[in-house]
Design an enzyme around this catalytic site. Structure first.
Site, PDB file in Angstrom:
ATOM      1  N   GLY A  81       0.760  -1.276   0.025  1.00 46.28           N
ATOM      2  CA  GLY A  81       0.089   0.238  -0.257  1.00 46.28           C
ATOM      3  C   GLY A  81       1.200   1.278   0.039  1.00 46.28           C
ATOM      4  CB  THR A  82       3.885   2.052   2.043  1.00 41.38           C
ATOM      5  OG1 THR A  82       3.210   1.803   2.773  1.00 41.38           O
ATOM      6  CG2 THR A  82       4.944   3.682   1.787  1.00 41.38           C
ATOM      7  CG  ASN A 134      -5.767   3.393   9.200  1.00 43.70           C
ATOM      8  OD1 ASN A 134      -6.369   4.508   8.391  1.00 43.70           O
ATOM      9  ND2 ASN A 134      -5.028   3.571   9.431  1.00 43.70           N
ATOM     10  CD  GLN A 188      -7.301  -1.049   7.005  1.00 40.99           C
ATOM     11  OE1 GLN A 188      -8.099  -2.159   7.172  1.00 40.99           O
ATOM     12  NE2 GLN A 188      -6.075  -0.875   7.625  1.00 40.99           N
ATOM     13  CB  SER A 236      -1.807  -3.669   1.001  1.00 38.87           C
ATOM     14  OG  SER A 236      -1.282  -4.345   2.150  1.00 38.87           O
ATOM     15  CG  HIS A 279       0.081  -6.988   4.767  1.00 40.50           C
ATOM     16  ND1 HIS A 279      -0.401  -6.118   6.653  1.00 40.50           N
ATOM     17  CD2 HIS A 279       0.483  -6.196   4.535  1.00 40.50           C
ATOM     18  CE1 HIS A 279      -0.007  -5.036   6.506  1.00 40.50           C
ATOM     19  NE2 HIS A 279       0.057  -4.693   5.519  1.00 40.50           N
ATOM     20  CB  THR A 295      13.277  -9.843 -10.637  1.00 40.90           C
ATOM     21  OG1 THR A 295      14.089  -9.766 -11.888  1.00 40.90           O
ATOM     22  CG2 THR A 295      12.097 -10.976 -10.992  1.00 40.90           C
ATOM     23  CB  CYS A 327       2.661   6.492  23.856  1.00 43.58           C
ATOM     24  SG  CYS A 327       2.665   6.205  25.307  1.00 43.58           S
TER      25      CYS A 327
HETATM   26  N1  PLP Z   1      -2.824   2.848   3.622  1.00 39.49           N
HETATM   27  C1  PLP Z   1      -3.997   2.259   4.829  1.00 39.49           C
HETATM   28  C2  PLP Z   1      -5.574   2.714   4.874  1.00 39.49           C
HETATM   29  C3  PLP Z   1      -3.332   1.093   5.873  1.00 39.49           C
HETATM   30  O1  PLP Z   1      -3.686   0.720   6.782  1.00 39.49           O
HETATM   31  C4  PLP Z   1      -1.889   0.777   5.269  1.00 39.49           C
HETATM   32  C5  PLP Z   1      -1.060  -0.176   6.572  1.00 39.49           C
HETATM   33  O2  PLP Z   1      -1.655  -0.151   7.193  1.00 39.49           O
HETATM   34  C6  PLP Z   1      -1.380   1.015   4.468  1.00 39.49           C
HETATM   35  C7  PLP Z   1      -1.661   2.542   3.120  1.00 39.49           C
HETATM   36  C8  PLP Z   1       0.476   0.658   4.130  1.00 39.49           C
HETATM   37  O3  PLP Z   1       0.163  -0.501   2.936  1.00 39.49           O
HETATM   38  P1  PLP Z   1       1.388  -1.849   3.299  1.00 39.49           P
HETATM   39  O4  PLP Z   1       1.752  -1.659   4.671  1.00 39.49           O
HETATM   40  O5  PLP Z   1       0.705  -3.034   2.095  1.00 39.49           O
HETATM   41  O6  PLP Z   1       2.626  -0.525   2.504  1.00 39.49           O
END
Ligand code: PLP
Length: 405
Positions: free
Chosen positions: A72-73, A152, A180, A200, A202, A238, A326
Site C-alpha cells: 500500500g505504501t 484504518n 482497508q 495491499s 496483507h 523482477t 504514545c
Molecule cells: N494505507 C492504509 C489505510 C493502511 O491501513 C496501510 C497499512 O497499514 C497502508 C496504507 C500501508 O500499506 P502497506 O503496509 O502494504 O505498505
C-alpha cells in the site's frame, strides 16, 4: 493461553489456500516471468492469472490496469508522485486530515521540499469528510486528490465515487487509498471516475510486501521505480512472483466469501460493540454509525488514557490497538482522533473471517474489570506518571512509531 487476534486492520492471517498457491513459486516454478523460455512462460501465466483475479475483485475494466507493487505504501507514493509529474502545470494536492502516513508523510515532504500546496480536508466527530471544505479546495490548480476509501482506525467509509466525480469537474486526477476497503466492500471501479487505487495483500489474508496500484486506462502514468520494462513499464524490478500469486488467490477468496464473511464479521463486531456499551459506562463508538467497515469497532473509553487497555488485554492474550501515539512519555491521541476532536483515546477492535463468537465473549468477560481497574487508577497528567507506571505498560512508546496501521 489462547491468542485472540482482534487487530486485523493491522494485518491478517495468511489464508492456508494462499500459502498453498504460493509454494510452487518458491520451488519448481522459480522462473523469471520476463524470460522467453518455458520456465518464464509458466510463471508469466501465473502473474496474468493474479492480475485477472484482482481485476475481478475491484471491478476494473482491464487486467492491464493493475500494476503489482510492494504494498500500500508504495502504491500511494507511486500514484501521487506520478500525478505531480504528468500534471506538471498543477501544484496542489487535496487530501484528508485522516489519511494513513503513507499519504500524509509524503504530502508533508512534498510541501517542504517542492513547495507543493497541500489541502488537508477536515472531518467531523464521526470522521466524515467536510464536503464544503472539499468543494472549496477543488480548483484547476489541483493535480491530484488522494482520499482514502475507508479509514484504518475508525472504519469510516468515504463517498469516493462522488468525490471522484467532483474532482473530475476541475480536471484533477483522483486516487484512493483503498487498503482497508478492498476485500471488505464490493467494488466496481469501471462505473466510477476513480483514476487510481492502492491496495495491499496483507490486509486481505494475503502475504506481506505485495500490493497493487490500479491505474485507469488512458490515465498518464510515470513509474516511481526506474529500471527494466516489467509491469508494462509501470514498475521496474523482477516481480515478486510468489507474492503476486498469493495476492491473486487472496483476491479470489475475498470475492468468493465477501458476502458471507461480512455478514458474520459484522454480527461479531456489533455483538462486541453492544456488549461493551451495555456493560461499561461512559463508552461510545467513534466512526460513522452507518457508513463504516463491517469489521471495525473503534470505542472511546472516557477517563482512560493511551495504550492502557490494549496493554492489559494483550496480557490475557487479546490483541487490539489503541488510538494514541504514545511518544516520549506523553499520551497524545492519534492524528485521526485529533482530527475528529476526540477528547479520549480509543481502542480499535478489528475482525476477520478467523474470529469467532468465543473471541467476543472472552473480551466481554475480561474488559469490564480492566476498565474498572484503570478508572480506579489515580488520574494524572502524563508528566506526573511515575517511571513504574510507564514501565508497567501504560505507555508502550518504545514499540510505537506514532501511527496506527
Ligand atoms: N494505507 C492504509 C489505510 C493502511 O491501513 C496501510 C497499512 O497499514 C497502508 C496504507 C500501508 O500499506 P502497506 O503496509 O502494504 O505498505
Amino acid at each position: 493461553m489462547r491468542l485472540i487476534n482482534l487487530d486485523n486492520n493491522a494485518t491478517t492471517r495468511v489464508d492456508p489456500e494462499v500459502v498453498q498457491a504460493m509454494l510452487p513459486f518458491f520451488t519448481d516454478q522459480f522462473g523469471n516471468p520476463s524470460s522467453m523460455h518455458s520456465f518464464g512462460a509458466a510463471v508469466a501465466a501465473a502473474v496474468r492469472k493474479a492480475r485477472l483475479q484482482l481485476q475481478a475483485l475491484i471491478g476494473a475494466e482491464l487486467d492491464q490496469e493493475i500494476t503489482f507493487t510492494s504494498g500500500g505504501t508504495e502504491s500511494d507514493n507511486a500514484a501521487i508522485l506520478s500525478a505531480l509529474e504528468v500534471m506538471s502545470n498543477r501544484t496542489e494536492i487535496v487530501t484528508s486530515a485522516v489519511e494513513h502516513p503513507a499519504v500524509l508523510t509524503l504530502c508533508a515532504h512534498l510541501e517542504k521540499t517542492r513547495g507543493v500546496k497541500v489541502h488537508r480536508i477536515p472531518v467531523d466527530r464521526h470522521g466524515r469528510l467536510d464536503l464544503d471544505a472539499y468543494r472549496a479546495a477543488l480548483t484547476p490548480h489541483v493535480a491530484i486528490v488522494s482520499i482514502m476509501w475507508a479509514n484504518n482506525e475508525t472504519g469510516t467509509i468515504f463517498p469516493v465515487a462522488k468525490l471522484a466525480g467532483l474532482a473530475k469537474e476541475v480536471g484533477a486526477l483522483f486516487h484512493t487509498d483503498a487498503v482497508q476497503a478492498v476485500g471488505k466492500l464490493p467494488m466496481d471501479l469501471k462505473s466510477t471516475a476513480i483514476d487510481m487505487l492502492s491496495l495491499s495483500g496483507h490486509k486481505l489474508h494475503g502475504p506481506k510486501g505485495i500490493g497493487a496500484l490500479y491505474v485507469r486506462r488512458g490515465v498518464r502514468f510515470r513509474s516511481l521505480i526506474k529500471g527494466g520494462h516489467q509491469e508494462h513499464d509501470r514498475r521496474a524490478g523482477t516481480e515478486n512472483t510468489p507474492g503476486i500469486v498469493g495476492l491473486g488467490m487472496a483476491a479470489e477468496l475475498a470475492l468468493k466469501f465477501m458476502d458471507d464473511d461480512n455478514t458474520r464479521v459484522k454480527w461479531l463486531r456489533d455483538r462486541l460493540e453492544n456488549g461493551i456499551l451495555q456493560r461499561i459506562p461512559n463508552t461510545f463508538v467513534t466512526g460513522d454509525p452507518l457508513e463504516r467497515l463491517p469489521n471495525t469497532a473503534n470505542i472511546a473509553f472516557e477517563n482512560i488514557e493511551g495504550d492502557a487497555i490494549p496493554f492489559l488485554l494483550s496480557r490475557v492474550g487479546i490483541a487490539c490497538s489503541s488510538g494514541s501515539a504514545c511518544t516520549s512519555g506523553s499520551l497524545e491521541p492519534s492524528h485521526v482522533l485529533r482530527a475528529m476532536n476526540a477528547a479520549h483515546a480509543a481502542v480499535r477492535f478489528s475482525f476477520s473471517r478467523y474470529n469467532s463468537e468465543a473471541d467476543v465473549d472472552r473480551v466481554l468477560e475480561v474488559l469490564p474489570a480492566i476498565v474498572e481497574r484503570l478508572r480506579g487508577f489515580p488520574s494524572s497528567g502524563p508528566g506526573e506518571r511515575s517511571a513504574e507506571d510507564l514501565q508497567s505498560g501504560l505507555c508502550l512508546s518504545s514499540r510505537r512509531t506514532g501511527s496506527r496501521s
